[in-house]
Design an enzyme around this catalytic site. Sequence first.
Site, PDB file in Angstrom:
ATOM      1  N   ASP A 123     -24.859 -39.643 -12.825  1.00 32.82           N
ATOM      2  CA  ASP A 123     -24.859 -38.329 -13.196  1.00 32.82           C
ATOM      3  C   ASP A 123     -25.942 -37.485 -12.627  1.00 32.82           C
ATOM      4  O   ASP A 123     -27.270 -37.857 -12.568  1.00 32.82           O
ATOM      5  CB  ASP A 123     -25.087 -38.229 -14.532  1.00 32.82           C
ATOM      6  CG  ASP A 123     -24.920 -36.964 -15.355  1.00 32.82           C
ATOM      7  OD1 ASP A 123     -25.121 -36.019 -14.785  1.00 32.82           O
ATOM      8  OD2 ASP A 123     -24.728 -36.913 -16.453  1.00 32.82           O
ATOM      9  N   LYS A 177     -27.419 -25.915 -13.466  1.00 32.06           N
ATOM     10  CA  LYS A 177     -28.654 -25.786 -13.629  1.00 32.06           C
ATOM     11  C   LYS A 177     -29.270 -25.508 -12.224  1.00 32.06           C
ATOM     12  O   LYS A 177     -30.041 -24.329 -11.833  1.00 32.06           O
ATOM     13  CB  LYS A 177     -29.540 -26.963 -13.886  1.00 32.06           C
ATOM     14  CG  LYS A 177     -28.648 -27.978 -14.654  1.00 32.06           C
ATOM     15  CD  LYS A 177     -28.765 -27.680 -16.138  1.00 32.06           C
ATOM     16  CE  LYS A 177     -27.563 -28.588 -16.787  1.00 32.06           C
ATOM     17  NZ  LYS A 177     -27.855 -28.570 -18.182  1.00 32.06           N
ATOM     18  N   TRP A 232     -28.388 -38.684 -22.581  1.00 32.23           N
ATOM     19  CA  TRP A 232     -27.964 -37.342 -23.065  1.00 32.23           C
ATOM     20  C   TRP A 232     -26.840 -37.654 -23.633  1.00 32.23           C
ATOM     21  O   TRP A 232     -25.795 -38.688 -23.711  1.00 32.23           O
ATOM     22  CB  TRP A 232     -27.267 -36.845 -21.674  1.00 32.23           C
ATOM     23  CG  TRP A 232     -26.592 -35.441 -22.010  1.00 32.23           C
ATOM     24  CD1 TRP A 232     -27.198 -34.342 -22.755  1.00 32.23           C
ATOM     25  CD2 TRP A 232     -25.373 -35.000 -21.532  1.00 32.23           C
ATOM     26  NE1 TRP A 232     -26.359 -33.360 -22.647  1.00 32.23           N
ATOM     27  CE2 TRP A 232     -25.332 -33.668 -21.766  1.00 32.23           C
ATOM     28  CE3 TRP A 232     -24.591 -35.456 -20.635  1.00 32.23           C
ATOM     29  CZ2 TRP A 232     -23.993 -32.794 -21.745  1.00 32.23           C
ATOM     30  CZ3 TRP A 232     -23.258 -34.732 -20.420  1.00 32.23           C
ATOM     31  CH2 TRP A 232     -23.035 -33.374 -20.836  1.00 32.23           C
TER      32      TRP A 232
HETATM   33  N1  KET Z   1     -25.247 -34.290 -17.465  1.00 31.07           N
HETATM   34  C1  KET Z   1     -26.469 -34.201 -17.973  1.00 31.07           C
HETATM   35  C2  KET Z   1     -27.466 -35.364 -17.610  1.00 31.07           C
HETATM   36  C3  KET Z   1     -26.891 -33.054 -18.610  1.00 31.07           C
HETATM   37  O1  KET Z   1     -28.147 -33.120 -19.289  1.00 31.07           O
HETATM   38  C4  KET Z   1     -25.865 -31.974 -18.729  1.00 31.07           C
HETATM   39  C5  KET Z   1     -26.217 -30.931 -19.442  1.00 31.07           C
HETATM   40  C6  KET Z   1     -24.570 -32.107 -18.178  1.00 31.07           C
HETATM   41  C7  KET Z   1     -24.304 -33.402 -17.785  1.00 31.07           C
HETATM   42  C8  KET Z   1     -23.649 -31.063 -18.258  1.00 31.07           C
HETATM   43  O2  KET Z   1     -23.593 -30.212 -17.170  1.00 31.07           O
HETATM   44  P1  KET Z   1     -22.321 -29.150 -16.930  1.00 31.07           P
HETATM   45  O3  KET Z   1     -22.318 -29.352 -15.359  1.00 31.07           O
HETATM   46  O4  KET Z   1     -22.636 -28.154 -17.156  1.00 31.07           O
HETATM   47  O5  KET Z   1     -21.342 -29.664 -17.726  1.00 31.07           O
HETATM   48  N2  KET Z   1     -27.148 -30.844 -20.220  1.00 31.07           N
HETATM   49  C9  KET Z   1     -27.692 -29.636 -21.134  1.00 31.07           C
HETATM   50  C10 KET Z   1     -26.753 -28.822 -21.888  1.00 31.07           C
HETATM   51  C11 KET Z   1     -25.679 -29.510 -22.435  1.00 31.07           C
HETATM   52  O6  KET Z   1     -25.982 -30.327 -23.435  1.00 31.07           O
HETATM   53  O7  KET Z   1     -24.533 -29.212 -22.409  1.00 31.07           O
HETATM   54  C12 KET Z   1     -28.592 -30.233 -22.162  1.00 31.07           C
HETATM   55  O8  KET Z   1     -29.009 -31.654 -22.165  1.00 31.07           O
HETATM   56  O9  KET Z   1     -29.214 -29.567 -22.899  1.00 31.07           O
END
Ligand code: KET
Length: 400
Positions: free
Chosen positions: A211, A246, A130
């Site tokens: 993660d 998610k 990511w």
């Molecule tokens: N880790 C990973 C691997 C991930 O794909 C995301 C979000 C997050 C953490 C962040 O999650 P949060 O708990 O909402 O902070 N990924 C999607 C959205 C983004 O880029 O923010 C994506 O990859 O599209």
Amino acid sequence: MFSHVEPFAGDPILALVEVFQADPRPHKVNLSIGIYFDEQGRIPVMRAVQLAEQRLAAAGGAKPYLPIEGSPPMRRAVQALLFGADHPLLSSGRAVTLQTVGSSGGLKVGADFLARWFPGSAVWVSDPSWDNHRSLFEGAGVAVHAYPYYDAATGGVRFEAMCEAIAALPPRSVVLLHACCHNPTGVDLSPEQWDRLIPLMHERGLLPFLDLAYQGFGSGIDADAYAIRALAASGAPFFVANSFSKSMSVYGERCGALTVVCPDASQAERVLGQMKATVRRNYSNPPLHAAGLVTHVLADTDLRALWEAELAEMRERILAMRRSLHGVLSARLPGHDFSYFLRQQGMFSYTGLTPQQVDRLRDEFAVYLIRSGRMCVAGLNAGNVERTAEAMAAVLGAAA
Ligand code: KET
């Protein structure tokens, strides 16, 4: 005053969402950001979350600050979700959890802690990962390097090369790993591979940082925590940042946590203390509503059962979309191997589309992927999957 400030190049994921939103074509398909959309193309409000919100509203009450480390019942519920309800770690004092602003907040708090207390250590992320992993750690002043991961030739993991690279890292290096549903590739380690990797990291004195952003989207809530539980069983210290964005479809509520498993309770207390210092000087304390939502859904028996069933439905709908896409593409382009759609896990598929092919999909067919060729399969539904597959076939067929 600000003439020296350089323009922001934009985030590869979030900037594309803005372009998508401005696109006037009614048949446009958003497969860019990692968000689960339902059959109608909407972000679902899960029934379990709705009921939790109703209970929170009915309870009313004041809106005080939470403690710096977040809500105690939410932190306990997160530990039970990660390790399993009766796990000995829960009462050992060795595992500390902070409620954070999404898992991004957990990664950032962890990164700040590492910058301060592991000053010579670098973080190693999978190639690819990511994009924001690199940004978050570099932003905290931690050097970021990559270990081999995705094998474009086989669509699998370069597991031997990965182990070799990790075995050669200096002690106290941080190894960032996706616990399940690898972003962007959808390619995960098998339980047997985790069982080889974990002792290797432990012997080398490395610090795993997991993660877990897609728990429940791979094989199931418990199965997706395999790596966490295997690490817990190994006795090794490790970090895990987990997200409910998610799995509870609560993106903007910023529900997440950071958990650190330490060698003993006294170290754990000091680690928690320093994490609190980090939070206090970043955002002071986490959101109250997020804590209420997560605690109600995880700790109430009825809401928990409802949530698990709804999450299973989401997982199965993604699988159905993978099968549809695979079916249409295999029929259109029999010379191509699309079995990767069926092998990869979770929201994402790494399609192997080149940036130019991704651009054509967007410009000619209004189908949006990010330029790495990552597709968010959860953006497909019965109404757009065939059109998307036909567009992909057109783009890939032209290249063949
Ligand atoms: N880790 C990973 C691997 C991930 O794909 C995301 C979000 C997050 C953490 C962040 O999650 P949060 O708990 O909402 O902070 N990924 C999607 C959205 C983004 O880029 O923010 C994506 O990859 O599209």
